[in-house]
Design a protein around this motif. Structure first.
Motif, mmCIF file in Angstrom:
data_model
loop_
_atom_site.group_PDB
_atom_site.id
_atom_site.type_symbol
_atom_site.label_atom_id
_atom_site.label_comp_id
_atom_site.label_asym_id
_atom_site.label_seq_id
_atom_site.Cartn_x
_atom_site.Cartn_y
_atom_site.Cartn_z
ATOM 1 N N GLY A 213 0.711 -1.286 -0.170
ATOM 2 C CA GLY A 213 -0.088 -0.015 0.139
ATOM 3 C C GLY A 213 0.922 1.084 0.199
ATOM 4 N N GLY A 214 2.342 1.134 0.085
ATOM 5 C CA GLY A 214 3.080 2.420 0.081
ATOM 6 C C GLY A 214 3.138 3.067 1.283
ATOM 7 N N ALA A 215 3.051 2.574 2.487
ATOM 8 C CA ALA A 215 2.900 3.196 3.852
ATOM 9 C C ALA A 215 4.146 3.810 3.788
ATOM 10 N N ASP A 216 4.141 5.088 4.666
ATOM 11 C CA ASP A 216 5.500 5.742 4.991
ATOM 12 C C ASP A 216 6.135 5.405 6.184
ATOM 13 N N GLU A 217 5.464 4.581 7.079
ATOM 14 C CA GLU A 217 6.155 4.187 8.242
ATOM 15 C C GLU A 217 5.424 2.825 8.412
ATOM 16 N N ILE A 218 6.029 1.515 8.760
ATOM 17 C CA ILE A 218 5.444 0.409 9.197
ATOM 18 C C ILE A 218 6.270 -0.159 10.648
ATOM 19 N N LEU A 219 5.287 -0.169 11.597
ATOM 20 C CA LEU A 219 5.814 -0.696 13.005
ATOM 21 C C LEU A 219 5.217 -2.030 13.289
ATOM 22 N N ILE A 220 6.253 -2.855 13.586
ATOM 23 C CA ILE A 220 5.801 -4.200 13.901
ATOM 24 C C ILE A 220 6.453 -4.810 15.218
ATOM 25 N N PRO A 221 5.922 -5.811 15.728
ATOM 26 C CA PRO A 221 6.150 -6.342 17.141
ATOM 27 C C PRO A 221 7.764 -6.738 17.098
ATOM 28 N N GLU A 222 8.280 -7.363 15.996
ATOM 29 C CA GLU A 222 9.593 -7.777 16.041
ATOM 30 C C GLU A 222 10.758 -6.596 16.214
ATOM 31 N N VAL A 223 10.269 -5.604 15.700
ATOM 32 C CA VAL A 223 11.218 -4.202 15.927
ATOM 33 C C VAL A 223 10.556 -3.258 16.565
ATOM 34 N N PRO A 224 10.958 -3.333 18.037
ATOM 35 C CA PRO A 224 10.525 -2.121 18.602
ATOM 36 C C PRO A 224 10.802 -0.661 18.430
ATOM 37 N N PHE A 225 9.879 0.159 18.544
ATOM 38 C CA PHE A 225 9.967 1.599 17.742
ATOM 39 C C PHE A 225 10.361 2.762 18.692
ATOM 40 N N ASP A 226 11.180 3.515 17.947
ATOM 41 C CA ASP A 226 11.785 4.960 18.381
ATOM 42 C C ASP A 226 10.745 6.160 17.785
ATOM 43 N N ILE A 227 9.942 6.607 18.798
ATOM 44 C CA ILE A 227 8.960 7.511 18.460
ATOM 45 C C ILE A 227 9.678 8.679 17.686
ATOM 46 N N GLU A 228 10.671 9.009 18.217
ATOM 47 C CA GLU A 228 11.466 10.331 17.821
ATOM 48 C C GLU A 228 11.756 10.172 16.304
ATOM 49 N N GLU A 229 12.222 8.699 16.025
ATOM 50 C CA GLU A 229 12.646 8.316 14.731
ATOM 51 C C GLU A 229 11.494 8.476 13.752
ATOM 52 N N VAL A 230 10.395 7.668 14.347
ATOM 53 C CA VAL A 230 9.073 7.791 13.446
ATOM 54 C C VAL A 230 9.142 9.159 13.044
ATOM 55 N N CYS A 231 8.833 10.452 13.922
ATOM 56 C CA CYS A 231 8.558 11.625 13.724
ATOM 57 C C CYS A 231 9.384 12.312 12.723
ATOM 58 N N LYS A 232 10.917 11.730 12.998
ATOM 59 C CA LYS A 232 11.737 12.386 12.133
ATOM 60 C C LYS A 232 11.379 12.003 10.656
#
Ligand code: F6P
Length: 360
Positions: free
Chosen positions: A184-203
């Motif tokens: 679908g061309g998502a701009d960010e994909i967050l999955i259980p296997e890779v805990p995310f850094d919210i600052e990195e997502v916002c960047k």
């Protein structure tokens, strides 16, 4: 003549009826009788069964859900459960059982097999998290539904210059998020296997805004969590008979964080059970049909304690232990592909691209 019981356990998924139909039709070549066990393992505890004939499976191939019902009943939860199952198998004269389900249903199948009951398994789940098979049926339909939803959310996100967070199912595996996010061309994909850094997502999202793309689509799997958080977000504390809690809610937490940190209007869409409902795709109908036929062949060859499986383009079988021993998590090569697209997209050519187009 053999008498075979068939049951569907755990969460429903598109393609269950296609397996049931294939089991019934394939068994007709041997003149076997197929008995539908209603509502998963519960039907063997309660003694609730129905005769499945050529006629009763007519027209069910494209139908979602399961005509024999399902439940998350675990017969090993109480000591009497297994006894009732054993007594009913004897009472109904079942020579073998086809258990169609995910890790919970198939872990019960394995325990029954270890206690001497002839069982074969068929791998089902929209989550695609079962080991021993490349794919489970139901997954293709789920990713088609999610991809279509992401396409639709793009147009409204773009019109309103918003971030839209799409929460999808998958429990502790990010298959649905990763595959439909890429498709679908998502701009960010967050999955259980890779805990995310919210600052990195916002960047990453800010980078799109800076390049003039004033909207973004973030796909988050229900089991995703930020770095440092031990617990996933759940809907409540209740556990099912296999000890699972209901996941869900991370989408709202994430959207709040994004809105606060970026000051951009953000909305949430939780796709929920829409991902599991309705008609199976052609791919799932075919896979489910091949699995059903292969399950009957396993019984014909008395290869019990096994699960039919897809390896490449072949249908094989693997021991049930292999299927339930560990969760099949997302292939990181695939997830790394999705990361190449995070934070990308611009509304104008870059300077060097403009120069290039002037030259040629
Ligand atoms: O395992 C399939 C699944 O749809 C998961 O993706 C989800 O977490 C869960 O089932 C939902 O379960 P329920 O049917 O209890 O709402």
């Amino acid at each position: 003549m053999k008498k075979i019981g068939v049951l569907t356990g755990g969460g429903d998924c598109p393609g269950l009826n296609a397996v049931i139909r294939a089991v019934v039709r394939a068994s007709m070549q041997y003149d076997w009788e197929i008995i539908g066990i209603k509502n998963g393992w519960k039907g063997l505890i309660d003694g609730d069964i129905v005769l499945l004939t050529d006629y009763s499976v007519s027209g069910i191939l494209p139908k979602g859900g399961t005509i024999i019902g399902t439940s998350r009943t675990n017969p090993f939860k109480n000591p009497e459960g297994f006894q009732k199952v054993e007594d009913n198998i004897k009472k109904f004269g079942l020579d073998a059982i086809v258990a169609i389900g995910g890790d919970d249903t198939l872990s019960v199948a394995l325990k029954l097999y270890q206690k001497g009951i002839p069982v074969v398994g068929v791998p089902k789940t929209i989550d695609n998290d079962l080991s021993g098979t490349d794919y489970t049926f139901g997954f293709d339909t789920a990713i088609s539904i999610v991809t279509e939803a992401i396409d639709r959310l793009h147009t409204t996100a773009e019109s309103h210059h918003r971030v839209i967070v799409v929460e999808v199912m998958g429990r502790h595996a990010g298959w649905i998020a990763t595959v439909s996010g890429i498709a679908g061309g998502a701009d960010e994909i967050l999955i259980p296997e890779v805990p995310f850094d919210i600052e990195e997502v916002c960047k990453n999202l800010r980078a799109r805004y800076e390049h003039g793309k004033k909207f973004s689509i973030v796909v988050v799997a229900e089991g995703a969590k930020p770095i440092g958080d031990k617990m996933v977000i759940t809907q409540n504390d209740e556990k099912d008979e296999f000890g699972h809690v209901r996941l869900g809610g991370i989408g709202h937490t994430l959207a709040r964080e994004i809105e606060n940190r970026m000051n951009v209007e953000t909305r949430v869409t939780i796709l929920g059970h829409v991902q599991r409902g309705g008609t199976p795709t052609a791919h799932d109908r075919l896979l489910a049909t091949r699995f059903g036929v292969a399950a009957i062949e396993l019984i014909k060859n008395e290869e019990y304690g096994k699960m039919v499986a897809l390896h490449g383009d072949k249908i094989l079988s693997v021991p049930l232990e292999e299927a339930v021993s560990k969760l099949k998590t997302v292939n990181m090569d695939l997830y790394n592909i999705s990361k190449l697209f995070f934070g990308k997209g611009r509304v104008e050519h870059k300077k060097d691209e403009k120069q290039f187009s002037k030259l040629y």
